[in-house]
Design a protein around this motif. Structure first.
Motif, PDB file in Angstrom:
ATOM      1  N   ALA A  59     -60.444  94.435  65.599  1.00  0.00           N
ATOM      2  CA  ALA A  59     -60.772  93.176  66.275  1.00  0.00           C
ATOM      3  C   ALA A  59     -59.976  92.992  67.567  1.00  0.00           C
ATOM      4  O   ALA A  59     -60.167  92.011  68.279  1.00  0.00           O
ATOM      5  CB  ALA A  59     -60.512  92.001  65.332  1.00  0.00           C
ATOM      6  N   GLY A  60     -59.062  93.931  67.851  1.00  0.00           N
ATOM      7  CA  GLY A  60     -58.254  93.836  69.068  1.00  0.00           C
ATOM      8  C   GLY A  60     -57.135  92.820  68.980  1.00  0.00           C
ATOM      9  O   GLY A  60     -56.637  92.342  69.999  1.00  0.00           O
ATOM     10  N   ILE A  61     -56.714  92.498  67.762  1.00  0.00           N
ATOM     11  CA  ILE A  61     -55.695  91.471  67.548  1.00  0.00           C
ATOM     12  C   ILE A  61     -54.329  92.076  67.242  1.00  0.00           C
ATOM     13  O   ILE A  61     -53.301  91.542  67.655  1.00  0.00           O
ATOM     14  CB  ILE A  61     -56.143  90.522  66.401  1.00  0.00           C
ATOM     15  N   LEU A  62     -54.302  93.191  66.540  1.00  0.00           N
ATOM     16  CA  LEU A  62     -53.038  93.801  66.116  1.00  0.00           C
ATOM     17  C   LEU A  62     -52.381  94.525  67.278  1.00  0.00           C
ATOM     18  O   LEU A  62     -53.000  95.314  67.972  1.00  0.00           O
ATOM     19  CB  LEU A  62     -53.290  94.782  64.972  1.00  0.00           C
ATOM     20  N   LEU A  63     -51.102  94.244  67.494  1.00  0.00           N
ATOM     21  CA  LEU A  63     -50.315  94.990  68.473  1.00  0.00           C
ATOM     22  C   LEU A  63     -49.587  96.096  67.738  1.00  0.00           C
ATOM     23  O   LEU A  63     -48.973  95.862  66.702  1.00  0.00           O
ATOM     24  CB  LEU A  63     -49.274  94.086  69.144  1.00  0.00           C
ATOM     25  N   GLU A  64     -49.642  97.295  68.286  1.00  0.00           N
ATOM     26  CA  GLU A  64     -48.994  98.429  67.633  1.00  0.00           C
ATOM     27  C   GLU A  64     -47.954  99.026  68.562  1.00  0.00           C
ATOM     28  O   GLU A  64     -48.090  98.969  69.785  1.00  0.00           O
ATOM     29  CB  GLU A  64     -50.013  99.505  67.279  1.00  0.00           C
TER      30      GLU A  64
ATOM     31  N   THR B 178     -44.303  92.730  57.965  1.00  0.00           N
ATOM     32  CA  THR B 178     -44.435  91.914  59.165  1.00  0.00           C
ATOM     33  C   THR B 178     -45.349  92.636  60.130  1.00  0.00           C
ATOM     34  O   THR B 178     -45.206  93.841  60.360  1.00  0.00           O
ATOM     35  CB  THR B 178     -43.057  91.673  59.805  1.00  0.00           C
ATOM     36  N   ILE B 179     -46.298  91.901  60.687  1.00  0.00           N
ATOM     37  CA  ILE B 179     -47.209  92.465  61.680  1.00  0.00           C
ATOM     38  C   ILE B 179     -47.065  91.690  62.981  1.00  0.00           C
ATOM     39  O   ILE B 179     -46.665  90.524  62.971  1.00  0.00           O
ATOM     40  CB  ILE B 179     -48.681  92.442  61.201  1.00  0.00           C
ATOM     41  N   VAL B 180     -47.392  92.342  64.081  1.00  0.00           N
ATOM     42  CA  VAL B 180     -47.347  91.711  65.397  1.00  0.00           C
ATOM     43  C   VAL B 180     -48.777  91.589  65.902  1.00  0.00           C
ATOM     44  O   VAL B 180     -49.536  92.560  65.896  1.00  0.00           O
ATOM     45  CB  VAL B 180     -46.497  92.530  66.388  1.00  0.00           C
ATOM     46  N   CYS B 181     -49.123  90.398  66.344  1.00  0.00           N
ATOM     47  CA  CYS B 181     -50.478  90.126  66.805  1.00  0.00           C
ATOM     48  C   CYS B 181     -50.445  89.504  68.197  1.00  0.00           C
ATOM     49  O   CYS B 181     -49.441  88.922  68.606  1.00  0.00           O
ATOM     50  CB  CYS B 181     -51.180  89.160  65.850  1.00  0.00           C
ATOM     51  N   ARG B 182     -51.578  89.629  68.866  1.00  0.00           N
ATOM     52  CA  ARG B 182     -51.736  88.977  70.164  1.00  0.00           C
ATOM     53  C   ARG B 182     -53.194  88.584  70.328  1.00  0.00           C
ATOM     54  O   ARG B 182     -54.090  89.420  70.204  1.00  0.00           O
ATOM     55  CB  ARG B 182     -51.331  89.913  71.300  1.00  0.00           C
ATOM     56  N   HIS B 183     -53.389  87.300  70.579  1.00  0.00           N
ATOM     57  CA  HIS B 183     -54.742  86.789  70.811  1.00  0.00           C
ATOM     58  C   HIS B 183     -54.654  85.382  71.379  1.00  0.00           C
ATOM     59  O   HIS B 183     -53.578  84.794  71.464  1.00  0.00           O
ATOM     60  CB  HIS B 183     -55.572  86.806  69.518  1.00  0.00           C
ATOM     61  N   GLU B 184     -55.787  84.844  71.744  1.00  0.00           N
ATOM     62  CA  GLU B 184     -55.886  83.467  72.236  1.00  0.00           C
ATOM     63  C   GLU B 184     -55.894  82.508  71.048  1.00  0.00           C
ATOM     64  O   GLU B 184     -56.271  82.883  69.935  1.00  0.00           O
ATOM     65  CB  GLU B 184     -57.188  83.279  73.031  1.00  0.00           C
ATOM     66  N   GLY B 185     -55.523  81.272  71.303  1.00  0.00           N
ATOM     67  CA  GLY B 185     -55.552  80.264  70.246  1.00  0.00           C
ATOM     68  C   GLY B 185     -56.929  80.125  69.615  1.00  0.00           C
ATOM     69  O   GLY B 185     -57.048  79.912  68.411  1.00  0.00           O
ATOM     70  N   SER B 186     -57.969  80.276  70.424  1.00  0.00           N
ATOM     71  CA  SER B 186     -59.337  80.151  69.927  1.00  0.00           C
ATOM     72  C   SER B 186     -59.704  81.246  68.921  1.00  0.00           C
ATOM     73  O   SER B 186     -60.704  81.123  68.212  1.00  0.00           O
ATOM     74  CB  SER B 186     -60.321  80.179  71.097  1.00  0.00           C
ATOM     75  N   GLU B 187     -58.898  82.301  68.838  1.00  0.00           N
ATOM     76  CA  GLU B 187     -59.163  83.398  67.899  1.00  0.00           C
ATOM     77  C   GLU B 187     -58.335  83.295  66.614  1.00  0.00           C
ATOM     78  O   GLU B 187     -58.420  84.161  65.743  1.00  0.00           O
ATOM     79  CB  GLU B 187     -58.870  84.735  68.573  1.00  0.00           C
ATOM     80  N   THR B 188     -57.559  82.234  66.483  1.00  0.00           N
ATOM     81  CA  THR B 188     -56.688  82.088  65.318  1.00  0.00           C
ATOM     82  C   THR B 188     -57.469  82.052  64.017  1.00  0.00           C
ATOM     83  O   THR B 188     -57.092  82.705  63.038  1.00  0.00           O
ATOM     84  CB  THR B 188     -55.813  80.826  65.459  1.00  0.00           C
ATOM     85  N   GLU B 189     -58.549  81.310  63.988  1.00  0.00           N
ATOM     86  CA  GLU B 189     -59.338  81.226  62.759  1.00  0.00           C
ATOM     87  C   GLU B 189     -59.869  82.600  62.364  1.00  0.00           C
ATOM     88  O   GLU B 189     -59.813  82.976  61.180  1.00  0.00           O
ATOM     89  CB  GLU B 189     -60.490  80.229  62.939  1.00  0.00           C
TER      90      GLU B 189
ATOM     91  N   ASP C 127     -52.897  97.501  54.364  1.00  0.00           N
ATOM     92  CA  ASP C 127     -53.386  98.527  55.301  1.00  0.00           C
ATOM     93  C   ASP C 127     -54.785  98.193  55.813  1.00  0.00           C
ATOM     94  O   ASP C 127     -55.068  98.305  57.012  1.00  0.00           O
ATOM     95  CB  ASP C 127     -53.397  99.913  54.634  1.00  0.00           C
ATOM     96  N   GLU C 128     -55.666  97.794  54.897  1.00  0.00           N
ATOM     97  CA  GLU C 128     -57.044  97.462  55.285  1.00  0.00           C
ATOM     98  C   GLU C 128     -57.089  96.239  56.195  1.00  0.00           C
ATOM     99  O   GLU C 128     -57.867  96.196  57.155  1.00  0.00           O
ATOM    100  CB  GLU C 128     -57.903  97.241  54.033  1.00  0.00           C
ATOM    101  N   ALA C 129     -56.261  95.253  55.914  1.00  0.00           N
ATOM    102  CA  ALA C 129     -56.201  94.055  56.758  1.00  0.00           C
ATOM    103  C   ALA C 129     -55.705  94.423  58.152  1.00  0.00           C
ATOM    104  O   ALA C 129     -56.266  93.971  59.163  1.00  0.00           O
ATOM    105  CB  ALA C 129     -55.298  92.999  56.125  1.00  0.00           C
ATOM    106  N   GLU C 130     -54.665  95.252  58.231  1.00  0.00           N
ATOM    107  CA  GLU C 130     -54.160  95.692  59.532  1.00  0.00           C
ATOM    108  C   GLU C 130     -55.223  96.458  60.311  1.00  0.00           C
ATOM    109  O   GLU C 130     -55.378  96.262  61.516  1.00  0.00           O
ATOM    110  CB  GLU C 130     -52.919  96.573  59.365  1.00  0.00           C
ATOM    111  N   GLN C 131     -55.953  97.326  59.625  1.00  0.00           N
ATOM    112  CA  GLN C 131     -57.010  98.091  60.290  1.00  0.00           C
ATOM    113  C   GLN C 131     -58.090  97.156  60.845  1.00  0.00           C
ATOM    114  O   GLN C 131     -58.567  97.339  61.963  1.00  0.00           O
ATOM    115  CB  GLN C 131     -57.624  99.113  59.321  1.00  0.00           C
ATOM    116  N   ALA C 132     -58.455  96.144  60.076  1.00  0.00           N
ATOM    117  CA  ALA C 132     -59.464  95.182  60.534  1.00  0.00           C
ATOM    118  C   ALA C 132     -58.961  94.401  61.745  1.00  0.00           C
ATOM    119  O   ALA C 132     -59.716  94.144  62.693  1.00  0.00           O
ATOM    120  CB  ALA C 132     -59.844  94.238  59.398  1.00  0.00           C
ATOM    121  N   LEU C 133     -57.674  94.025  61.752  1.00  0.00           N
ATOM    122  CA  LEU C 133     -57.101  93.341  62.916  1.00  0.00           C
ATOM    123  C   LEU C 133     -57.079  94.263  64.130  1.00  0.00           C
ATOM    124  O   LEU C 133     -57.326  93.826  65.256  1.00  0.00           O
ATOM    125  CB  LEU C 133     -55.685  92.852  62.609  1.00  0.00           C
ATOM    126  N   LYS C 134     -56.786  95.523  63.898  1.00  0.00           N
ATOM    127  CA  LYS C 134     -56.788  96.512  64.981  1.00  0.00           C
ATOM    128  C   LYS C 134     -58.181  96.623  65.586  1.00  0.00           C
ATOM    129  O   LYS C 134     -58.351  96.603  66.806  1.00  0.00           O
ATOM    130  CB  LYS C 134     -56.317  97.863  64.441  1.00  0.00           C
TER     131      LYS C 134
END
Length: 182
Positions: free
Chosen positions: A174-179, A80-91, A165-172
């Motif tokens: 992009a400023g999307i992953l909350l840690e 499970t990962i925690v993310c934060r972003h605007e709706g426009s960034e969902t895609e 791990d690679e997907a989480e790093q890419a989200l990080k």
């Protein structure tokens, strides 16, 4: 085998829905089922609800209904990962995940009244992402993250820990992953 030429009895229709969902192994929309059986979508919603109440493992995803048989191949790693972003960034978020070979099982938000609200997504490639985004846009439905200031979780799965791990790093990046900052 189209059933549109004759009217089915309710129990026959439900059995036919089960057969189609089991055989196809991919999501089928309520509208497609309704057209196939020459009934309204609302009749299908009622039929699927009755099947679920009878303990059939049917789930409603953003792409349609799926039969979740226990024999279905499962991915070895999940988290499970925690993310934060605007709706426009969902895609962008979803494309980052699937581009790393990650399957996005769901999205969960914590609602102040209802508690955890979970939507099964079952997104595993860019085609699924595109269909999901198009459906949200065409229905003017809000993203669940809009209920929580953009904060949400996803259950993600992949064939390897490295892919996760690679997907989480890419989200990080992009400023999307909350840690956790403990």
């Amino acid at each position: 085998m189209s059933q549109s030429s004759k009217k089915m009895k309710a129990n026959e229709r439900r059995e036919y829905i089960l057969t189609l969902l089991k055989q196809r192994g991919v999501p089928i929309t309520g509208s497609a089922l309704a057209e196939e059986m020459n009934v309204t979508r609302q009749v299908i919603v009622g039929d699927v609800s009755l099947l679920k109440a009878g303990n059939e493992p049917i789930v409603a995803t953003s792409q349609g209904y799926m039969y979740m048989s226990e024999a279905k191949e499962d991915l070895a790693y999940q988290r499970t990962i925690v993310c934060r972003h605007e709706g426009s960034e969902t895609e962008d978020e979803l494309n980052i995940l699937v581009d790393h070979g990650v399957h996005v099982r769901d999205v969960v938000v914590e609602h102040p009244v209802y508690g955890d609200l979970t939507a099964r997504l079952q997104i595993s490639n860019r085609r699924d992402v595109k269909k999901f985004i198009e459906k949200v846009r065409s229905t003017n439905a809000p993203f669940l993250l809009e209920l929580t200031g953009g904060i949400h979780t996803h259950t993600i799965a992949a064939e390897s820990r490295e892919a996760l791990d690679e997907a989480e790093q890419a989200l990080k990046e992009a400023g999307i992953l909350l840690e956790y900052q403990g």
